[in-house]
Motif scaffolding. Structure first.
Motif, PDB file in Angstrom:
ATOM      1  N   ILE A  30       0.840  -1.199   0.000  1.00 15.49           N
ATOM      2  CA  ILE A  30       0.000   0.000   0.000  1.00 15.49           C
ATOM      3  C   ILE A  30       0.883   1.260   0.000  1.00 15.49           C
ATOM      4  O   ILE A  30       0.650   2.197  -0.767  1.00 15.49           O
ATOM      5  CB  ILE A  30      -0.957   0.001   1.205  1.00 15.49           C
ATOM      6  N   LEU A  31       1.894   1.275   0.851  1.00 11.94           N
ATOM      7  CA  LEU A  31       2.810   2.412   0.910  1.00 11.94           C
ATOM      8  C   LEU A  31       3.555   2.584  -0.413  1.00 11.94           C
ATOM      9  O   LEU A  31       3.735   3.704  -0.895  1.00 11.94           O
ATOM     10  CB  LEU A  31       3.806   2.226   2.055  1.00 11.94           C
ATOM     11  N   PHE A  32       3.983   1.473  -1.008  1.00 15.49           N
ATOM     12  CA  PHE A  32       4.669   1.524  -2.297  1.00 15.49           C
ATOM     13  C   PHE A  32       3.773   2.153  -3.358  1.00 15.49           C
ATOM     14  O   PHE A  32       4.206   3.013  -4.125  1.00 15.49           O
ATOM     15  CB  PHE A  32       5.082   0.117  -2.721  1.00 15.49           C
ATOM     16  N   GLN A  39       9.298   4.256   3.581  1.00 16.04           N
ATOM     17  CA  GLN A  39       8.582   3.464   4.583  1.00 16.04           C
ATOM     18  C   GLN A  39       8.307   2.049   4.072  1.00 16.04           C
ATOM     19  O   GLN A  39       8.425   1.073   4.809  1.00 16.04           O
ATOM     20  CB  GLN A  39       7.262   4.149   4.929  1.00 16.04           C
ATOM     21  N   ALA A  40       7.943   1.962   2.802  1.00 15.21           N
ATOM     22  CA  ALA A  40       7.668   0.649   2.211  1.00 15.21           C
ATOM     23  C   ALA A  40       8.916  -0.219   2.246  1.00 15.21           C
ATOM     24  O   ALA A  40       8.844  -1.420   2.569  1.00 15.21           O
ATOM     25  CB  ALA A  40       7.185   0.817   0.774  1.00 15.21           C
ATOM     26  N   TYR A  58      10.769  -9.692  -2.104  1.00 14.24           N
ATOM     27  CA  TYR A  58      12.080  -9.587  -2.743  1.00 14.24           C
ATOM     28  C   TYR A  58      11.986  -8.777  -4.038  1.00 14.24           C
ATOM     29  O   TYR A  58      12.881  -7.992  -4.362  1.00 14.24           O
ATOM     30  CB  TYR A  58      12.641 -10.977  -3.046  1.00 14.24           C
ATOM     31  N   TYR A  59      10.892  -8.990  -4.769  1.00 13.50           N
ATOM     32  CA  TYR A  59      10.676  -8.254  -6.019  1.00 13.50           C
ATOM     33  C   TYR A  59      10.621  -6.751  -5.752  1.00 13.50           C
ATOM     34  O   TYR A  59      11.299  -5.958  -6.424  1.00 13.50           O
ATOM     35  CB  TYR A  59       9.376  -8.719  -6.685  1.00 13.50           C
ATOM     36  N   TYR A  60       9.792  -6.357  -4.777  1.00 16.24           N
ATOM     37  CA  TYR A  60       9.650  -4.926  -4.501  1.00 16.24           C
ATOM     38  C   TYR A  60      10.959  -4.317  -4.005  1.00 16.24           C
ATOM     39  O   TYR A  60      11.290  -3.173  -4.354  1.00 16.24           O
ATOM     40  CB  TYR A  60       8.529  -4.691  -3.489  1.00 16.24           C
ATOM     41  N   LEU A  61      11.713  -5.059  -3.221  1.00 13.90           N
ATOM     42  CA  LEU A  61      13.008  -4.554  -2.757  1.00 13.90           C
ATOM     43  C   LEU A  61      13.982  -4.395  -3.916  1.00 13.90           C
ATOM     44  O   LEU A  61      14.718  -3.406  -3.987  1.00 13.90           O
ATOM     45  CB  LEU A  61      13.596  -5.502  -1.701  1.00 13.90           C
ATOM     46  N   HIS A 190       0.108  -7.825  -6.221  1.00 13.87           N
ATOM     47  CA  HIS A 190       1.044  -8.002  -7.332  1.00 13.87           C
ATOM     48  C   HIS A 190       1.307  -6.657  -8.019  1.00 13.87           C
ATOM     49  O   HIS A 190       0.544  -5.702  -7.835  1.00 13.87           O
ATOM     50  CB  HIS A 190       0.487  -9.023  -8.332  1.00 13.87           C
ATOM     51  N   PRO A 191       2.378  -6.568  -8.791  1.00 10.72           N
ATOM     52  CA  PRO A 191       2.728  -5.293  -9.441  1.00 10.72           C
ATOM     53  C   PRO A 191       1.591  -4.702 -10.259  1.00 10.72           C
ATOM     54  O   PRO A 191       0.969  -5.398 -11.070  1.00 10.72           O
ATOM     55  CB  PRO A 191       3.905  -5.683 -10.342  1.00 10.72           C
ATOM     56  N   SER A 192       1.336  -3.427 -10.035  1.00 11.56           N
ATOM     57  CA  SER A 192       0.317  -2.700 -10.804  1.00 11.56           C
ATOM     58  C   SER A 192       0.791  -1.285 -11.132  1.00 11.56           C
ATOM     59  O   SER A 192       0.044  -0.485 -11.660  1.00 11.56           O
ATOM     60  CB  SER A 192      -1.002  -2.636 -10.020  1.00 11.56           C
ATOM     61  N   TRP A 193       2.030  -0.978 -10.787  1.00 11.72           N
ATOM     62  CA  TRP A 193       2.573   0.360 -10.936  1.00 11.72           C
ATOM     63  C   TRP A 193       2.885   0.673 -12.408  1.00 11.72           C
ATOM     64  O   TRP A 193       2.934  -0.225 -13.238  1.00 11.72           O
ATOM     65  CB  TRP A 193       3.872   0.496 -10.113  1.00 11.72           C
TER      66      TRP A 193
END
Length: 207
Positions: A30-32, A39-40, A58-61, A190-193
């Protein structure tokens, strides 16, 4: 008036209670998605200390560190450290999800970071790899807007580096934006950005 204030207070308490029930990972996503990346990142780092089976933290990092590395291209010491950290997380997801387009894209982003870091040392080494990665990702998910967006972003960056016209890439940016309207992530975690990034790039492309 008292009843209204009480009702509003109950709504706030209810919202806070619902948020507290979310896992660290869910709160981090949510923060991402709200671009609260610092914070994320802390929450994702805490998550991977205990959660080793889920590839998404791990993906988001990997994505956050690679993106941050490119944002710090004028500080080569910091950039190098961020790229190395990104690759450590990337190594995990490369093993977990070797045929995942989203995972391939983060590897391409890291490799792009190394080219920006030192084009003379890494340009030839990674440019062929990046093209191969994009072709694999397109084959796996040709209608994934992030695949189209990241490939055309790379192509634009390469064209700019060699002083070439980038207007030919506007149509691909438009296609990426169209794909965001129909793409359905596997889950809300999952990724939506990427839509706002594509919209900003198309503005630059048309100016």
């Amino acid at each position: 008036m008292t009843r209204i204030i009480t009702f509003i207070a109950l709504l706030i308490v209810g919202a806070l209670s619902a948020q507290s029930k979310l896992s660290n990972f869910e709160q981090a996503v949510i923060l991402f998605n709200q671009s609260e990346n610092a914070q994320a990142k802390v929450l994702f780092e805490n998550e991977v200390k205990t959660e080793t089976e889920n590839w998404l933290p791990y993906y988001y990092l990997s994505l956050l560190n690679a993106t941050q590395a490119l944002e710090n291209k004028n500080d080569l010491v910091k950039m190098k450290a961020l790229l190395e950290t990104a690759q450590k997380n990337q190594d995990k997801i490369n093993k977990m999800q070797p045929e995942n387009a989203e995972v391939l894209l983060t590897q391409a982003l890291i490799n792009t970071g190394w080219i920006v870091y030192n084009p003379f040392e890494f340009g030839q080494r990674y440019s062929v790899d990046i093209e191969f990665i994009f072709q694999r990702a397109l084959k796996l998910e040709p209608n994934n807007p992030r695949v189209v967006l990241q490939k055309v972003s790379y192509d634009i960056g390469k064209a700019q580096y060699f002083g070439q016209d980038t207007s030919a890439y506007c149509k691909e940016l438009e296609r990426a934006i169209e794909l965001f309207a129909t793409f359905k992530p596997e889950s809300k975690w999952h990724p939506s950005w990427g839509l706002s990034l594509a919209e900003n790039k198309i503005k630059q492309c048309k100016n």
